[in-house]
Design an enzyme around this catalytic site. Structure first.
Site, short mmCIF file in Angstrom:
data_model
loop_
_atom_site.label_atom_id
_atom_site.label_comp_id
_atom_site.label_asym_id
_atom_site.label_seq_id
_atom_site.Cartn_x
_atom_site.Cartn_y
_atom_site.Cartn_z
N GLU A 14 0.72 -1.21 0.02
CA GLU A 14 -0.10 0.03 0.12
C GLU A 14 0.84 1.24 0.06
O GLU A 14 2.18 1.22 0.24
CB GLU A 14 -0.94 0.02 1.23
CG GLU A 14 -0.24 -0.29 2.63
CD GLU A 14 0.48 0.95 3.14
OE1 GLU A 14 1.41 0.76 3.99
OE2 GLU A 14 -0.04 2.16 2.92
N GLY A 22 8.68 11.22 10.74
CA GLY A 22 8.18 10.35 11.72
C GLY A 22 7.23 9.19 11.12
O GLY A 22 7.07 9.25 10.15
N CYS A 53 5.59 4.38 9.27
CA CYS A 53 6.26 3.87 8.26
C CYS A 53 7.84 4.09 8.03
O CYS A 53 8.43 3.37 7.94
CB CYS A 53 5.21 4.22 7.18
SG CYS A 53 3.66 3.34 7.21
C1 UDX Z 1 4.35 7.57 4.23
C2 UDX Z 1 4.02 7.43 2.59
O1 UDX Z 1 3.78 8.69 2.22
C3 UDX Z 1 3.03 6.52 2.18
O2 UDX Z 1 3.16 6.25 0.72
C4 UDX Z 1 3.31 5.05 2.80
O3 UDX Z 1 2.34 3.98 2.47
C5 UDX Z 1 3.34 5.12 4.39
O4 UDX Z 1 4.37 6.16 4.81
P1 UDX Z 1 2.93 8.46 6.18
O5 UDX Z 1 3.95 7.84 6.91
O6 UDX Z 1 1.48 8.64 6.69
O7 UDX Z 1 2.93 8.05 4.57
O8 UDX Z 1 3.27 10.12 6.03
P2 UDX Z 1 3.71 11.21 4.98
O9 UDX Z 1 2.83 12.09 4.82
O10 UDX Z 1 4.66 10.57 4.00
O11 UDX Z 1 4.97 11.82 5.95
C6 UDX Z 1 5.93 11.26 6.50
C7 UDX Z 1 6.69 12.09 7.54
O12 UDX Z 1 7.39 13.05 6.73
C8 UDX Z 1 5.77 13.03 8.33
O13 UDX Z 1 6.46 13.03 9.62
C9 UDX Z 1 5.86 14.30 7.52
O14 UDX Z 1 5.71 15.38 8.55
C10 UDX Z 1 7.32 14.16 6.97
N1 UDX Z 1 7.15 15.12 5.83
C11 UDX Z 1 6.31 14.72 4.86
C12 UDX Z 1 8.00 16.24 5.86
O15 UDX Z 1 8.82 16.65 6.70
N2 UDX Z 1 8.22 16.89 4.62
C13 UDX Z 1 7.42 16.49 3.42
O16 UDX Z 1 7.36 17.46 2.28
C14 UDX Z 1 6.53 15.58 3.63
#
Ligand code: UDX
Length: 434
Positions: free
Chosen positions: A151, A260, A263
């Site tokens: 996913e 964080g 995932c």
């Molecule tokens: C992620 C992947 O995006 C998704 O495809 C996978 O299936 C699961 O892991 P998620 O962990 O829910 O999803 O959050 P995401 O929106 O990817 O952000 C992950 C982390 O990166 C968060 O802490 C977010 O604050 C940080 N982030 C994200 C940044 O610091 N900068 C960005 O530009 C994007």
């Protein structure tokens, strides 16, 4: 329309099961955690995920979705089984597959004769092959096909991402499996959403590679942001101009306190372990792990420096505790790591978060002062620190608290406020990389 069994009702399992029901299938969601099943059977959901509750209630009403804590009564009336159980990290960074193999044993104990089993959970390369071998050993006469279907759902956007995937990634070994998967995702295929077929190992590795690459983008832009501070450049302009190149892409270049969640941190450790096990230690992945680890420490040092090195017994207002906006998930949250550091340095942390407070209380109880709104959390504070990018924080009128703060400092670790406006309102404003 198929009868589908989904094992696991966490962020992935519940969204996947509900999404498959919305696509027209009849879905039986299974979870051993009775408390979760109780909440779900009371027409509620045990997680915060925008739009998911309404979709669950709609599909229960339309009799396409139900929740149970035992798969046995349903497995013989099932066309395909999705395994969406958690694969948290072990001490050594490898993926903990105990829940997955327990689900496999539960299926074997039903003595099925034929089954299509889809691994939706994020798993190390060769897991699909290993599960195939287990079925060949335990049920040699059964016709069992194991399909990999990782996913790509983002928490906070999981419903959107389920119905608008960039691709549906499928790893399989037979045409029969391909046929049933095309029925599962028929509506996506009709909408010309790319469905990419490959072998199981490639599908398993592609999932880790995708997450690790996104984490690398984030760690990279955070590093460039530190250079912007040193060379008086503007990270927002640097990131925007980079993103105009479609070889780079504009997404996941937003500076912040580090990545964080449940995932990225786990998956990048698991990929690193795969590299070590393959005797090809990765220089890049291990560097991203280290860069992200020290990021939260660097953020605390930055806060300390802005407050002249002393925050002992000083009130500090923290806005946001979850690992990002639009979720109550605090797993591996950089915000909480920073809050913990501030507490260790002797400060009094006033916390407001729109949805994650109850989860924080379970771990930090009275080590933190909790507030129901931004205004009350700002009373008498020495600094306001923005830790997640909630719309509520972006839209808040900080001028309204100017007279109740002790020290008019705003430290914005998500760069969500307008610098000129905030300064005009009389605050000293400290964003990242500007
Ligand atoms: C992620 C992947 O995006 C998704 O495809 C996978 O299936 C699961 O892991 P998620 O962990 O829910 O999803 O959050 P995401 O929106 O990817 O952000 C992950 C982390 O990166 C968060 O802490 C977010 O604050 C940080 N982030 C994200 C940044 O610091 N900068 C960005 O530009 C994007």
């Amino acid at each position: 329309m198929l009868n589908i069994l989904v094992v696991g009702t966490g962020y992935v399992g519940l969204t996947t099961g509900t999404g498959l029901a919305e696509l027209g299938h009849k879905v039986y969601c299974i979870d051993k955690d009775l408390s979760k099943i109780e909440v779900l059977n009371n027409n509620q959901i045990p997680i915060y995920e925008p739009g998911l509750l309404e979709l669950v209630q709609k599909n229960i009403r339309e009799n396409r979705l139900s929740f149970h804590n035992d798969l046995k009564p349903y497995i013989f009336n099932t066309d395909i089984i999705f395994l969406a159980v958690g694969t948290p990290e072990n001490e050594d960074g490898s993926a903990n597959l105990s829940y997955l193999y327990q689900a496999v044993r539960d299926i074997i104990s039903c003595n099925i004769t034929k089954a299509y089993i889809v691994i939706k959970s994020t798993v190390p390369v060769n897991t699909n092959n290993n599960i195939c071998k287990i079925f060949q050993q335990e049920l040699p006469d059964a016709q069992v096909e194991i399909i990999s279907n990782p996913e790509f759902l983002r928490e906070g956007f999981a419903v959107h991402d389920f119905f608008n995937p960039a691709r549906t990634l499928i790893g399989l070994n037979s045409d029969n499996a391909k046929e049933i998967i095309e029925i599962v995702y028929k509506k996506f295929i009709e909408k010309n959403i790319p469905i990419f077929f490959t072998d199981p190992n490639s599908a398993e590795l592609a999932k880790y590679a995708a997450n690790a690459f996104l984490a690398t983008k984030i760690a990279f832009i955070n590093e460039i942001s530190d250079l912007c501070e040193y060379y008086n450049a503007n990270i927002e302009d640097v990131a925007t101009s980079m993103g105009l190149d479609d070889r780079i892409g504009k997404k996941f270049l937003k500076v912040g306190p580090g990545f964080g969640g449940s995932c990225f941190p786990k998956d990048i450790l698991a990929l690193n372990k795969l590299s070590v096990d393959a005797n090809r230690p990765s220089m890049i992945v291990s560097a991203v792990i280290e860069a992200n680890r020290i990021r939260t420490k660097n953020m605390s040092d930055k806060i300390l420096k802005i407050l002249d090195g002393t925050i002992k017994r000083k009130k500090i207002t923290c806005l946001g505790a979850s690992f990002k906006a639009n979720t109550d998930d605090i797993r591996e949250s950089p915000a909480l790591k920073i809050i913990e550091e501030l507490i260790n340095l002797g400060s009094i942390v006033n916390l407001y978060d729109p949805v994650a407070i109850e989860n924080v209380k379970k771990i930090y109880s009275n080590k933190i002062c909790y507030f129901k709104n931004i205004t009350e959390a700002c009373d008498d504070t020495n600094a306001i620190i923005i830790l997640t990018e909630w719309e509520e924080f972006k839209g808040f009128d900080f001028a309204s608290v100017k007279d109740i703060v002790l020290n008019n400092v705003i430290i914005d670790l998500r760069n969500i406020l307008n610098k000129d406006n905030i300064i005009k309102q009389g605050f000293k404003y400290y964003p990242l990389g500007i």
